[in-house]
Design a protein around this motif. Structure first.
Motif, PDB file in Angstrom:
ATOM      1  N   GLY A 427       0.275  -3.853  15.804  1.00  0.00           N
ATOM      2  CA  GLY A 427       0.319  -2.747  14.849  1.00  0.00           C
ATOM      3  C   GLY A 427      -0.844  -2.775  13.874  1.00  0.00           C
ATOM      4  O   GLY A 427      -1.221  -3.830  13.365  1.00  0.00           O
ATOM      5  N   ARG A 428      -1.411  -1.599  13.608  1.00  0.00           N
ATOM      6  CA  ARG A 428      -2.515  -1.486  12.653  1.00  0.00           C
ATOM      7  C   ARG A 428      -1.999  -0.960  11.321  1.00  0.00           C
ATOM      8  O   ARG A 428      -0.977  -0.274  11.267  1.00  0.00           O
ATOM      9  CB  ARG A 428      -3.595  -0.541  13.210  1.00  0.00           C
ATOM     10  CG  ARG A 428      -4.322  -1.131  14.405  1.00  0.00           C
ATOM     11  CD  ARG A 428      -5.122  -0.083  15.156  1.00  0.00           C
ATOM     12  NE  ARG A 428      -4.259   0.715  16.020  1.00  0.00           N
ATOM     13  CZ  ARG A 428      -4.704   1.516  16.986  1.00  0.00           C
ATOM     14  NH1 ARG A 428      -6.008   1.631  17.194  1.00  0.00           N
ATOM     15  NH2 ARG A 428      -3.873   2.208  17.737  1.00  0.00           N
ATOM     16  N   THR A 429      -2.732  -1.253  10.232  1.00  0.00           N
ATOM     17  CA  THR A 429      -2.325  -0.848   8.889  1.00  0.00           C
ATOM     18  C   THR A 429      -3.429  -0.009   8.257  1.00  0.00           C
ATOM     19  O   THR A 429      -4.592  -0.412   8.264  1.00  0.00           O
ATOM     20  CB  THR A 429      -2.075  -2.092   8.000  1.00  0.00           C
ATOM     21  OG1 THR A 429      -1.363  -3.081   8.738  1.00  0.00           O
ATOM     22  CG2 THR A 429      -1.288  -1.713   6.749  1.00  0.00           C
ATOM     23  N   PHE A 430      -3.056   1.155   7.710  1.00  0.00           N
ATOM     24  CA  PHE A 430      -3.997   2.019   7.000  1.00  0.00           C
ATOM     25  C   PHE A 430      -3.406   2.390   5.639  1.00  0.00           C
ATOM     26  O   PHE A 430      -2.277   2.870   5.569  1.00  0.00           O
ATOM     27  CB  PHE A 430      -4.295   3.286   7.814  1.00  0.00           C
ATOM     28  CG  PHE A 430      -5.031   3.020   9.097  1.00  0.00           C
ATOM     29  CD1 PHE A 430      -6.421   2.967   9.121  1.00  0.00           C
ATOM     30  CD2 PHE A 430      -4.337   2.791  10.280  1.00  0.00           C
ATOM     31  CE1 PHE A 430      -7.105   2.710  10.304  1.00  0.00           C
ATOM     32  CE2 PHE A 430      -5.008   2.531  11.465  1.00  0.00           C
ATOM     33  CZ  PHE A 430      -6.402   2.489  11.483  1.00  0.00           C
ATOM     34  N   SER A 431      -4.198   2.150   4.578  1.00  0.00           N
ATOM     35  CA  SER A 431      -3.726   2.357   3.208  1.00  0.00           C
ATOM     36  C   SER A 431      -4.533   3.471   2.538  1.00  0.00           C
ATOM     37  O   SER A 431      -5.739   3.588   2.777  1.00  0.00           O
ATOM     38  CB  SER A 431      -3.894   1.037   2.448  1.00  0.00           C
ATOM     39  OG  SER A 431      -3.693   1.196   1.060  1.00  0.00           O
TER      40      SER A 431
END
Length: 550
Positions: A427-431
């Protein structure tokens, strides 16, 4: 002029005859037929409203499968909202039979197939809310039409129980709670089983929501029960770790409700509550009191998700391993706390009345109550460290908004960003931080001219309101809306907001522990729109420094 009208009518007629249509669709409950809306030459969006995904739920029971229907269900009208109190908590409206969803499917010349799917969950503090028809006057904020058309995705919105019926819990197996979360999960599972018939890809489902809906999205990916159903998630201004989104001792609220409806608070309480009228139970919800910085309004949201040993087997902070394979995009509005903090300290809204510094201390005192005077002093000195000897009223008022934004939204959301990035496998995380000035701010308008993106300001841009009601917005707002819809739908399609058919203005860097990058979203985006370590000093204050005090 008449010639022009005739030409337009001919174009629309051509578009509607040429655009594809699903017609009658087979679902597990029976046949449904929606309405085809032309949206351009050879383009249409087919809308299915009020499709049941579960039976009318039993009181304080998990949702059950719908028994189905005979003939063709004409899915052209919104179903009622779930039973709830009105915004001033004086009466109820809505229905117990409310587990329905709406579906928007875009088509070109041919019927769509294998499209990404986005399922929306509304906010409302787990107390109110709905995505069934107009939210205000004739304005339907959560229409999926623009997002579906522009991003070439299927958009679904679903109902779930709120208030006492959705979230009352005794803290034990007699009445465990989380019924609203089970409703959401049933909607996701229904979409997973049926969306292929509507042209959707069941292996590419994104859930998204704002405020309590954003927290709901977070709870769904943390629960073992949603594992394998959801590939991506978007939380706007809310996660499971927000102080208003989760309750560790729900019993006292159940006892308050029981006393109001005339039930005992002993071992027979749950059985008695189950025998009560649902309208009376709904009205028995604790009142949301405002206007007192010693008792901030968001601390009064007491009907929320809980650890029930089933949907949530543990505290949300310990369940991030369940979201390890989910791509997660999440963020906050830069003045998300303005709406709430200006209710707690009414002088904040005034352009003529001063806000006493003591009110900031009282607000911080409420937020640090568990740690006592040392925590209050530490927090106060941190927030006022750059004030100088005579701070202006703008400085004092802005600081109060920052305190509310940090505590209620930004710090818990950033904590979830770090936890997801640290635990994720694939899973990738984008903030992100949305920092567009409020449309309500400026000369002749109700807000101070320094007010940025307030709570819920993101909704109009994600759902394309600047395009559907153009007179209320400027070109820069249409630019911002196009940016957000592009990022959101690209992410739903590929798991990367930069990659997909919709052009984006700036590359959004993936969040990792080394760079801690995020995207600053506004109508004027360029390369400096990426930043690092969002308000890290205050994240550390609330997550490390204050908790470490004795």
């Amino acid at each position: 002029m008449n010639l022009l009208r005739t030409g337009l009518a001919l174009l629309l007629a051509l578009a509607s005859t040429s655009a594809a249509s699903l017609g009658v669709v087979q679902t597990e409950g029976g046949l449904v037929q929606g309405q085809n809306i032309p949206v351009g030459l050879m383009r249409s969006v087919e809308v299915f409203k009020g499709v049941p995904f579960a039976a009318k739920p039993g009181l304080f029971q998990k949702p059950r499968p719908h028994p189905g229907w005979s003939g063709i269900l004409k899915a052209t009208k919104f179903a009622p909202r779930c039973l709830q109190v009105n915004i001033v908590q004086t009466q109820t409206f809505g229905s117990e039979d409310c587990l329905h969803l709406n579906i928007w499917v875009p088509h070109g010349k041919k019927v769509s197939s294998n499209l990404p799917v986005m399922i929306w969950f509304y906010g409302g503090g787990f107390m109110v809310g709905g995505s069934m028809g107009p939210n205000f006057l004739n304005n339907y904020l959560y229409s999926g039409q623009e997002l579906s058309k522009r991003g070439d995705v299927i958009v679904v919105s679903a109902g779930y129980r709120v208030g006492v019926l959705g979230f009352l819990s005794t803290g034990d197996p007699s009445l465990p709670g989380n019924y609203g979360l089970w409703d959401q999960q049933a909607a996701i599972a229904w979409v997973h089983r049926n969306i292929r018939s509507f042209g959707g890809d069941p292996s590419n489902i994104t859930i998204f929501g704002e405020s309590a809906g954003g927290a709901s999205v977070s709870f769904q990916i943390l629960s073992p029960h949603t594992k394998g159903l959801v590939r991506r998630a978007i939380s706007q201004s809310g996660v499971a770790l927000c102080p208003w989104a989760f309750r560790s001792n729900p019993r006292d609220v159940a006892e308050q409700v029981a006393e109001k409806v005339g039930c005992p608070t002993d071992h027979t309480m749950a059985d008695c509550l189950r025998s009560m009228d649902t309208g009376n139970l709904t009205m028995a919800a604790p009142k949301i009191l405002q206007g007192n910085p010693d008792k901030p309004g968001v601390m009064n949201l007491q009907l929320t998700p809980v650890v029930d040993g089933d949907f949530l087997p543990d505290h949300p902070s310990k369940l991030f391993h369940n979201a390890a394979e989910v791509d997660f995009l999440l963020g906050v509005n830069n003045m998300d706390g303005h709406l709430f903090t200006s209710q707690d300290i009414p002088s904040l809204r005034s352009k003529t009345q001063d806000t006493p510094i003591e009110d900031l201390r009282r607000l911080l005192g409420a937020y640090t109550r568990g740690k006592g005077p040392a925590a209050l002093d530490l927090a106060f000195s941190e927030y006022t460290s750059d004030w100088g000897s005579s701070p202006s009223q703008d400085t004092i008022k802005k600081t109060a908004v920052n305190i509310g934004t940090d505590f209620i939204f930004l710090v818990p959301i950033q904590t979830a960003v770090y936890l997801h990035a640290a635990t994720a496998t694939s899973g990738r995380t984008f903030s992100y931080l949305l920092s567009e000035p409020s449309l309500m701010a400026g000369p002749g308008k109700p807000y101070h001219d320094w007010v940025g993106s307030d709570h819920a300001d993101d909704l109009q841009f994600v759902f394309g309101k600047p395009f559907t009601t153009p007179k209320a917005y400027a070109d820069k707002h249409r630019a911002l809306s196009a940016h957000m819809m592009a990022y959101w739908t690209n992410f739903a399609r590929t798991g990367d907001p930069n990659v997909g058919p919709s052009a984006v203005p700036v590359t959004w860097p993936q969040m990792d522990h080394f760079s801690q990058q995020y995207l600053n979203i506004s109508s004027n985006m360029n390369e400096p729109s990426t930043s690092q370590k969002m308000r890290l000093r205050f994240v550390k204050l609330w997550t490390r420094d204050i908790p470490s005090l004795p």
